[in-house]
Design a protein around this motif. Structure first.
Motif, short mmCIF file in Angstrom:
data_model
loop_
_atom_site.label_atom_id
_atom_site.label_comp_id
_atom_site.label_asym_id
_atom_site.label_seq_id
_atom_site.Cartn_x
_atom_site.Cartn_y
_atom_site.Cartn_z
N ARG A 15 0.84 -1.20 0.00
CA ARG A 15 0.00 0.00 0.00
C ARG A 15 0.87 1.25 0.00
NH1 ARG A 15 -2.55 2.33 4.57
NH2 ARG A 15 -1.69 0.61 5.77
N ARG A 36 -11.15 -2.35 -15.77
CA ARG A 36 -10.79 -3.00 -14.51
C ARG A 36 -11.85 -4.05 -14.20
NH1 ARG A 36 -10.57 -0.76 -8.34
NH2 ARG A 36 -12.83 -0.82 -8.54
N THR A 38 -13.00 -6.81 -11.14
CA THR A 38 -12.85 -7.42 -9.83
C THR A 38 -13.59 -8.75 -9.83
OG1 THR A 38 -14.74 -6.12 -9.05
CG2 THR A 38 -12.55 -5.25 -8.61
N SER A 62 -10.02 7.61 -9.75
CA SER A 62 -9.63 8.75 -8.91
C SER A 62 -8.46 9.44 -9.60
CB SER A 62 -9.23 8.27 -7.51
OG SER A 62 -7.92 7.73 -7.52
N THR A 82 -0.98 3.37 -4.18
CA THR A 82 -1.97 2.30 -4.24
C THR A 82 -2.64 2.05 -2.90
OG1 THR A 82 -0.17 0.72 -3.91
CG2 THR A 82 -0.94 1.06 -6.18
N GLU A 83 -3.91 1.62 -3.00
CA GLU A 83 -4.72 1.25 -1.85
C GLU A 83 -5.16 -0.19 -2.04
OE1 GLU A 83 -7.90 4.04 -1.93
OE2 GLU A 83 -6.61 5.78 -1.56
N GLN A 84 -5.57 -0.83 -0.94
CA GLN A 84 -5.98 -2.23 -1.04
C GLN A 84 -7.17 -2.39 -1.98
OE1 GLN A 84 -6.32 -3.38 3.15
NE2 GLN A 84 -4.39 -4.51 2.95
N GLY A 85 -8.01 -1.39 -2.04
CA GLY A 85 -9.17 -1.44 -2.93
C GLY A 85 -8.81 -1.39 -4.40
N ASP A 86 -7.55 -1.11 -4.71
CA ASP A 86 -7.11 -1.10 -6.11
C ASP A 86 -6.82 -2.52 -6.60
OD1 ASP A 86 -5.11 1.88 -5.52
OD2 ASP A 86 -7.23 1.69 -6.09
N SER A 87 -6.79 -3.48 -5.70
CA SER A 87 -6.52 -4.87 -6.10
C SER A 87 -7.59 -5.33 -7.07
CB SER A 87 -6.51 -5.78 -4.87
OG SER A 87 -5.44 -5.44 -4.01
N ALA A 88 -7.17 -5.74 -8.25
CA ALA A 88 -8.10 -6.11 -9.32
C ALA A 88 -7.28 -6.60 -10.51
CB ALA A 88 -8.94 -4.90 -9.76
N THR A 113 -2.21 -6.98 -6.87
CA THR A 113 -2.52 -7.29 -5.48
C THR A 113 -1.82 -6.27 -4.61
OG1 THR A 113 -2.64 -9.66 -5.98
CG2 THR A 113 -2.39 -9.02 -3.66
#
Lengths: 115, 111
Positions: A15, A36, A38, A62, A82-88, A113
């Motif tokens: 992160r 993207r 998920t 964003s 990067t943030e964890q929500g960007d995992s895809a 990841t």
């Protein structure tokens, strides 16, 4: 192989780090798209280019997301901080750009990841 | 906001069965409805539909569009294990600049 290629195929990062993905479209295709995806969902449109011009970028998630296609050939998608929500899975696709604009040729994706 | 909804979410059948996958859409300035097959990584194109009532066919797969009811179906006859995949439906706008995908239908064909 003359299909759409993406690199890297898998990226694990911590992160806060920046990541960059590269896409090489089919050579005669002048349109290039980033999507993207998920888990369990369909691809979600992010942005697209007609040659080197980025014609739609309002769907980038964003201001941490940016994309370029400097010479109208390959493209890069960068995610800063990067943030964890960007995992895809980040999918690139290309198309001829006229007539059958919906017929996209997808690459195999770059899986991100974020730990 | 444009929306595409697919049903069922998942389906398990046996080889030889016939399946029907559903797709409803609300897409501003609609241009076309597309079907893709996603086996592991990259979605691959199946059909593009622009006119109501005209069936597109490719082997055991066929699809039709109803622009009045904002609906499309994908039929697969005599299913085979190789048909196991996620089937994605997408609506394209008139600007031809983006596809709005549904969440997909996961099809599993058992021997």
């Amino acid at each position: 192989d003359t299909g759409v290629s993406q690199d890297p195929r898998h990226k694990i990062t911590k992160r806060g780090q920046n990541v960059t993905f590269r896409c090489d479209p089919i050579s005669e295709h002048n349109r290039l798209y980033w999507y993207r995806q998920t888990l369990g969902q369909g691809p979600e449109f992010l942005t697209y280019f007609q040659n080197e011009a980025q014609l739609e970028k309002s769907r980038l998630l964003s201001d941490r997301f940016s994309a370029e296609r400097p010479k109208g050939s390959f493209s890069t998608l960068e995610i800063q901080r990067t943030e964890q929500g960007d995992s895809a899975m980040y999918l690139c696709a290309s198309s001829l750009g006229w007539g059958r604009t919906g017929e996209l040729f997808f690459g195999e994706g770059s899986r991100l990841t974020v730990l | 906001e444009d929306k595409v909804v697919q049903s069922p979410l998942s389906l398990v059948v046996h080889e030889g069965d016939t399946v029907t996958l559903n797709c409803s859409y609300e897409v501003t300035n609609f241009r076309s409805l597309l079907w893709y097959k996603q086996e592991k990584k990259a979605p691959t194109f199946l059909f593009m539909l622009t006119s109501s009532g005209i069936e597109k066919k490719s082997g055991r797969l066929s699809s039709i569009l109803d622009k009045k009811e904002l609906f499309s179906i994908l039929n697969i006859t005599a299913t085979q294990t190789g048909d196991s995949a996620v089937y994605l439906c997408a609506g394209e706008t008139n600007a031809g600049n983006m596809l709005t995908f549904g969440g997909g239908t996961r099809l599993m064909v058992k021997p």
